[in-house]
Design a protein around this motif. Sequence first.
Motif, PDB file in Angstrom:
ATOM      1  N   VAL A 279       0.829  -1.207   0.000  1.00 44.43           N
ATOM      2  CA  VAL A 279       0.000   0.000   0.000  1.00 44.43           C
ATOM      3  C   VAL A 279       0.865   1.260   0.000  1.00 44.43           C
ATOM      4  O   VAL A 279       0.474   2.285  -0.558  1.00 44.43           O
ATOM      5  N   GLU A 280       2.078   1.170   0.594  1.00 43.81           N
ATOM      6  CA  GLU A 280       2.951   2.355   0.608  1.00 43.81           C
ATOM      7  C   GLU A 280       3.231   2.804  -0.819  1.00 43.81           C
ATOM      8  O   GLU A 280       3.050   3.980  -1.158  1.00 43.81           O
TER       9      GLU A 280
ATOM     10  N   ARG B  45       1.615   2.139  -3.451  1.00 48.27           N
ATOM     11  CA  ARG B  45       0.402   2.568  -4.135  1.00 48.27           C
ATOM     12  C   ARG B  45       0.055   4.015  -3.772  1.00 48.27           C
ATOM     13  O   ARG B  45      -0.248   4.835  -4.639  1.00 48.27           O
ATOM     14  N   VAL B  46       0.125   4.301  -2.475  1.00 48.79           N
ATOM     15  CA  VAL B  46      -0.232   5.661  -2.040  1.00 48.79           C
ATOM     16  C   VAL B  46       0.780   6.660  -2.573  1.00 48.79           C
ATOM     17  O   VAL B  46       0.416   7.731  -3.079  1.00 48.79           O
ATOM     18  N   LEU B  47       2.074   6.310  -2.494  1.00 50.31           N
ATOM     19  CA  LEU B  47       3.104   7.236  -2.961  1.00 50.31           C
ATOM     20  C   LEU B  47       2.941   7.508  -4.452  1.00 50.31           C
ATOM     21  O   LEU B  47       3.089   8.642  -4.911  1.00 50.31           O
TER      22      LEU B  47
ATOM     23  N   LEU C  92      -2.427   3.626   6.001  1.00 47.75           N
ATOM     24  CA  LEU C  92      -2.294   3.907   4.571  1.00 47.75           C
ATOM     25  C   LEU C  92      -3.444   3.284   3.782  1.00 47.75           C
ATOM     26  O   LEU C  92      -3.901   3.869   2.790  1.00 47.75           O
TER      27      LEU C  92
ATOM     28  N   ASP D 124      -5.889   5.148   1.298  1.00 48.31           N
ATOM     29  CA  ASP D 124      -6.129   4.642  -0.048  1.00 48.31           C
ATOM     30  C   ASP D 124      -7.624   4.455  -0.297  1.00 48.31           C
ATOM     31  O   ASP D 124      -8.123   4.683  -1.398  1.00 48.31           O
TER      32      ASP D 124
ATOM     33  N   THR E   8      11.373   4.853   1.437  1.00 45.79           N
ATOM     34  CA  THR E   8       9.904   4.950   1.453  1.00 45.79           C
ATOM     35  C   THR E   8       9.445   5.739   2.664  1.00 45.79           C
ATOM     36  O   THR E   8       8.544   6.582   2.579  1.00 45.79           O
TER      37      THR E   8
ATOM     38  N   LEU F 145       7.174   9.011   2.748  1.00 47.52           N
ATOM     39  CA  LEU F 145       5.875   9.001   3.422  1.00 47.52           C
ATOM     40  C   LEU F 145       5.807  10.088   4.479  1.00 47.52           C
ATOM     41  O   LEU F 145       4.777  10.745   4.649  1.00 47.52           O
TER      42      LEU F 145
ATOM     43  N   LEU G 235       5.284  13.326   2.702  1.00 44.01           N
ATOM     44  CA  LEU G 235       3.935  13.396   2.151  1.00 44.01           C
ATOM     45  C   LEU G 235       2.908  13.654   3.248  1.00 44.01           C
ATOM     46  O   LEU G 235       2.025  14.513   3.102  1.00 44.01           O
TER      47      LEU G 235
END
Lengths: 269, 302
Positions: A259-260, A262-264, B205, B209, B262, B266, B269
């Motif tokens: 999901v990381e 995907r969100v990024l 997350l 999503d 990552t 994140l 973001l």
Amino acid sequence: MSNSNVSLYLDPQIRDWVLFPITLVMILVGVLRHYVVLLLQNPPKKVPRAAIREQRALVRSQILRATSAESPIPPTYYKSISQHLSQAFLDGTYLKDGPPKDESEKPKAPNPLTDPAAMDGMMAGMKTQMVMMVPQMIIMGWINFFFQGFVLIKLPFPLTLGFKSMLQRGIATPDMDVRWVSSLSWYFLNFFGLNGLYRLILGGDNSADSSRDMNTPFAAAAMASPQAGQPQDYNKLFKAERDNLEFAEGLYSWVAKDVEARVLKKYGR
Amino acid sequence: MDLTSSLQRLSAHRPQQRQRAQETLDRGLPLLNSGKYARTGDEGWETVEKTALAALDLGQLDVADRCLRVLADKFPASPRVECLTGIRMEATESPDMCLKYYDDLLETDSSNASAWRRKAIVYRNMGKLDKAVEELSAMLDTFYADVEGWLELADIYSSCQHYTHSLQALSHALLLAPQNPFYFLQFAETAYLAGDIPLAMKMYLTVVDMTDDDDTDVLDTIPTGITLRAWYGVMLCTQRFITDPRAASSSASNTPAPSTATLSKLDDLSKERLRTAYLNLKNESPPTTDSELMSVVATIIQ
């Protein structure tokens, strides 16, 4: 063939004393039948707790399997639920009468005629059938006895000869115009055509319409018998479900697996 | 106030939403007084039931009694009305009396799920959490599809800090309603409390999503409500990872932690998202330091 100039003249008394009473009696009998069926209906039978548990155990594993390809829960949780269910199915934890003692001991299928539960279901179907059959037979007898051979109404549109047997039942004349409707035919037209009216009066799921039962005589009994006559062998079903569970476990993937990324990606990073 | 609009609003009512009880009562009471409920069919009777629950929430026992009388006249021996009578008893009678009442109900019909659940709740209110958990688990073993039962069980567990058990109960709720982001958020927050930061992060997350608006360009949207809360959770997790590197390896569910690259993306973001939200909600520029940003956003979420 009939000549349009030479026509029958119907006595208005026939309209007032035959046509309207037949229609009215049929409507009222339908409404009465609806309420009698309501009275005859037994409240649904209470199912003991253990039986519900047995029936619904399969649903548990179906719910788990349904989501396995995009499962909302993390792998460790999925595995523990799946393996717990699988073990429980193997041990027969969910069986109504406890785990089976012996492999050779097979439950015998009870005869549906001696099983009181199955008899109840059949009787309910029969009772509804009787409420339908008896009044219709009486009405038909009444019409046949008093109004045999009556011509009741003239349809306002022309029809082909094919309709003769439908509209002039009980009158053996080859020459009469097909537009004339006999008393017995009027009964049948009402019998099949009043359902729309009942739906207006009594609501959607009424039991006034007898022609529906007519199409499927003893349907209720036939529907009930495969379930009541052959009790489900839950032990066998559970064993089969274990394979399905194993298969679903192979398909398993967690919806949050990447999901990381995907969100990024969605936010352009 | 016309009948249909009040019916529409009332049908959205759930017994759990206590804050809306007054509103429900205000709308239900004229309906009860006028006696129009009987004319609108099933929906009207349901409204009477909800009015009774709302009246009980607010302690207006006389209104609840009136509703109960109306319902009991219309539906004698209905399990739903019997359960409602039990809830009314809980308001005034001793817990032991109520337990006996529910036991009697279960004696006559052992498959009465609502009475079974109320019994567990009475145990909970008495403080006998072990009995409550026992009853609720037994009930859920039979009636698996009761999402609210699973949530109640998770709530009992987390009220006594058994977060791992709470997560297990919540995972069943997720299986039953995988389309509901609020259960995911609850799962994420419980995982965070349980100290399983990698799992919590993944779940936060997932909520993001699920809830952000896919139709428009996501960068232009302003996170609100549940999405904002989820972004706040993401930032909490990234901050935990940065300040405490051991958090990445201490996952009870063996969830892998995100890589360092990552993680920093994140982190950036989530900060950017929170700043956007703050700017739009308060119309002032957000604080620059991370800790200040987190504390001010925490006040918006509350």
